[in-house]
Design an enzyme around this catalytic site. Structure first.
Site, short mmCIF file in Angstrom:
data_model
loop_
_atom_site.label_atom_id
_atom_site.label_comp_id
_atom_site.label_asym_id
_atom_site.label_seq_id
_atom_site.Cartn_x
_atom_site.Cartn_y
_atom_site.Cartn_z
N MET A 30 5.33 -5.05 43.82
CA MET A 30 5.22 -4.35 42.54
C MET A 30 5.47 -5.33 41.38
O MET A 30 5.71 -4.91 40.25
CB MET A 30 6.20 -3.19 42.47
CG MET A 30 5.90 -2.13 43.54
SD MET A 30 6.54 -0.51 43.16
CE MET A 30 8.29 -0.83 43.07
N PHE A 33 8.44 -10.96 39.82
CA PHE A 33 8.83 -11.76 40.98
C PHE A 33 10.17 -12.45 40.86
O PHE A 33 10.54 -12.96 39.81
CB PHE A 33 7.75 -12.83 41.26
CG PHE A 33 6.45 -12.24 41.70
CD1 PHE A 33 6.40 -11.02 42.37
CD2 PHE A 33 5.26 -12.92 41.46
CE1 PHE A 33 5.19 -10.48 42.78
CE2 PHE A 33 4.05 -12.38 41.88
CZ PHE A 33 4.01 -11.17 42.53
N GLY A 36 12.95 -13.58 46.38
CA GLY A 36 12.64 -12.76 47.56
C GLY A 36 11.13 -12.62 47.73
O GLY A 36 10.60 -12.83 48.83
N HIS A 37 10.45 -12.28 46.64
CA HIS A 37 8.99 -12.16 46.69
C HIS A 37 8.35 -13.50 47.08
O HIS A 37 7.44 -13.56 47.90
CB HIS A 37 8.42 -11.76 45.32
CG HIS A 37 8.83 -10.40 44.85
ND1 HIS A 37 9.65 -10.20 43.77
CD2 HIS A 37 8.51 -9.16 45.30
CE1 HIS A 37 9.82 -8.91 43.55
NE2 HIS A 37 9.15 -8.24 44.48
N GLN A 61 4.81 6.44 44.44
CA GLN A 61 6.08 6.33 45.15
C GLN A 61 7.31 6.50 44.26
O GLN A 61 8.43 6.34 44.70
CB GLN A 61 6.14 4.99 45.90
CG GLN A 61 6.31 3.76 45.04
CD GLN A 61 6.15 2.48 45.85
OE1 GLN A 61 5.09 2.19 46.39
NE2 GLN A 61 7.24 1.73 45.96
N MET A 184 18.50 -9.95 46.00
CA MET A 184 17.58 -10.02 44.85
C MET A 184 16.75 -8.76 44.77
O MET A 184 16.32 -8.21 45.79
CB MET A 184 16.68 -11.24 44.99
CG MET A 184 17.45 -12.51 44.82
SD MET A 184 16.33 -13.88 44.56
CE MET A 184 17.53 -15.20 44.46
N SER A 185 16.54 -8.29 43.55
CA SER A 185 15.76 -7.08 43.32
C SER A 185 15.25 -7.11 41.89
O SER A 185 15.97 -7.56 40.98
CB SER A 185 16.66 -5.84 43.52
OG SER A 185 16.04 -4.70 42.95
N ARG A 187 15.08 -4.66 40.14
CA ARG A 187 15.94 -3.72 39.40
C ARG A 187 17.27 -4.34 38.98
O ARG A 187 17.99 -3.74 38.17
CB ARG A 187 16.18 -2.45 40.23
CG ARG A 187 14.93 -1.58 40.36
CD ARG A 187 15.25 -0.21 40.95
NE ARG A 187 14.12 0.69 40.83
CZ ARG A 187 13.24 0.94 41.81
NH1 ARG A 187 13.37 0.37 42.99
NH2 ARG A 187 12.24 1.77 41.62
P1 AMP Z 1 8.82 -4.77 45.54
O1 AMP Z 1 8.08 -5.60 44.55
O2 AMP Z 1 10.22 -4.46 45.16
O3 AMP Z 1 8.02 -3.58 46.02
O4 AMP Z 1 8.96 -5.70 46.84
C1 AMP Z 1 7.85 -6.30 47.43
C2 AMP Z 1 8.27 -6.85 48.77
O5 AMP Z 1 9.30 -7.81 48.57
C3 AMP Z 1 8.84 -5.77 49.73
O6 AMP Z 1 8.37 -6.03 51.04
C4 AMP Z 1 10.32 -6.00 49.62
O7 AMP Z 1 11.03 -5.62 50.78
C5 AMP Z 1 10.39 -7.50 49.44
N1 AMP Z 1 11.65 -7.90 48.82
C6 AMP Z 1 12.17 -7.44 47.66
N2 AMP Z 1 13.38 -8.00 47.42
C7 AMP Z 1 13.63 -8.82 48.48
C8 AMP Z 1 14.70 -9.68 48.84
N3 AMP Z 1 15.78 -9.80 48.08
N4 AMP Z 1 14.62 -10.37 50.00
C9 AMP Z 1 13.53 -10.23 50.80
N5 AMP Z 1 12.48 -9.45 50.51
C10 AMP Z 1 12.52 -8.75 49.37
#
Ligand code: AMP
Length: 283
Positions: A30, A33, A36-37, A61, A184-185, A187
């Site tokens: 989403m 970045f 993690g991404h 979602q 990492m997030s 959010r």
């Molecule tokens: P998102 O953009 O939050 O939908 O995440 C996209 C992908 O990145 C999903 O498969 C998440 O599980 C993965 N992801 C997000 N944060 C992390 C993290 N800290 N470590 C590993 N993968 C992550």
């Protein structure tokens, strides 16, 4: 790096790649970045000839009272990060491209979504599986990469792939953390300085639970109680769930006798954070 916004064009490209015998990895995201991404992208590159990432904040979602409108976006920053990692193709469709007028089909994984985040975010996983099924059909990747940070999402998608006989290998990537342990997030961006300090309690409590287990504690109830106490000792925290569950079925367990997942969802102020770890690994 190619940037593609339409389904027609990305389908044309994937067909060319497939006909020339190249393997394709897909990393759905989403955007906004962080490391993690980027780690998922690197894994995708290592495992395929061509890596495709999608950037799509999927309205389906998000619940009505959730943060779809405020979800952080940084297209320029994202594209330069993806370029730096060496991603081959970015697919970034509009919501109308993915959900044209008249759209009315959902993909539902029944049981796994009745646990953990599925309980506090009704409809969330239907939105996830529906969009991922669409992306899998549009891009027809040989493999797709997901983070273990969203552990339930990874199990739900793996189930969908198996149940629908989709010919796609799913790879899970371990959680990437900040130096102080915070998972990492995108959010995390919402957190104030003070909230950011309280957010560390998620990783601290996962570590404490593992410590209890390594000292012989197997009772899920006792471990969860101690985790709850630790989290609530920090200001601004509100627990959504603390659960110890089977790694495949996600059924709640009472005694940590084999590999299990300790999963947490905690609100820090208005921001809902999730984290998890394996507990009970046989040494
Ligand atoms: P998102 O953009 O939050 O939908 O995440 C996209 C992908 O990145 C999903 O498969 C998440 O599980 C993965 N992801 C997000 N944060 C992390 C993290 N800290 N470590 C590993 N993968 C992550």
């Amino acid at each position: 790096m190619e940037i593609i916004e339409t389904i027609e064009e990305v389908q044309k490209r994937r067909e060319e790649l497939r006909l020339s015998g190249q393997t394709i990895s897909l990393i759905p995201t989403m955007g906004f970045f962080h490391e993690g991404h980027l780690e998922l992208m690197r894994v995708g590159k290592r495992h395929s000839d061509k890596s495709i990432i999608s950037i799509f904040v999927n309205p389906l979602q998000f619940g009505l009272n959730e943060d779809y409108g405020e979800y952080p976006r940084d297209m320029d920053g994202d594209l330069s990060k993806a370029r730096e990692v060496g991603v081959d193709i970015v697919f970034m469709p509009s919501p109308e491209e993915i959900y044209p007028n008249g759209f009315q089909t959902n993909v539902t994984v029944e049981k796994l979504t009745k646990h953990l985040c599925g309980l506090s975010r009704p409809g969330h996983f239907d939105g996830v599986t529906t969009v991922i099924a669409k992306f899998f059909n549009i891009i027809r990747p040989h493999l797709a990469i997901f983070g273990q940070k969203d552990y339930q999402q990874l199990t739900v998608i793996s189930r969908m792939v198996e149940d629908l006989n989709l010919d796609i290998q799913i790879i899970g990537v371990p959680i990437v953390r900040e130096a102080d342990g915070l998972a990492m997030s995108s959010r995390n961006n919402y957190l104030s300085h003070e909230q950011r300090k309280s957010a560390l309690t998620l990783k601290e409590s996962l570590d404490m639970a593992n410590e209890m287990f390594s000292h012989g504690e197997k009772s899920a109830a006792k471990i969860k109680k101690a985790v709850e106490k630790l989290i609530l000792s920090h200001p601004l925290t509100k627990i959504d769930y603390i659960n110890i569950c089977h790694p495949v079925t996600l059924d709640e367990i009472e005694s940590v006798d084999g590999e299990s997942i300790l999963a947490l969802a905690v609100k820090i102020g208005k921001t809902r954070l999730i984290d998890n770890c394996l507990i009970g690994r046989a040494e």
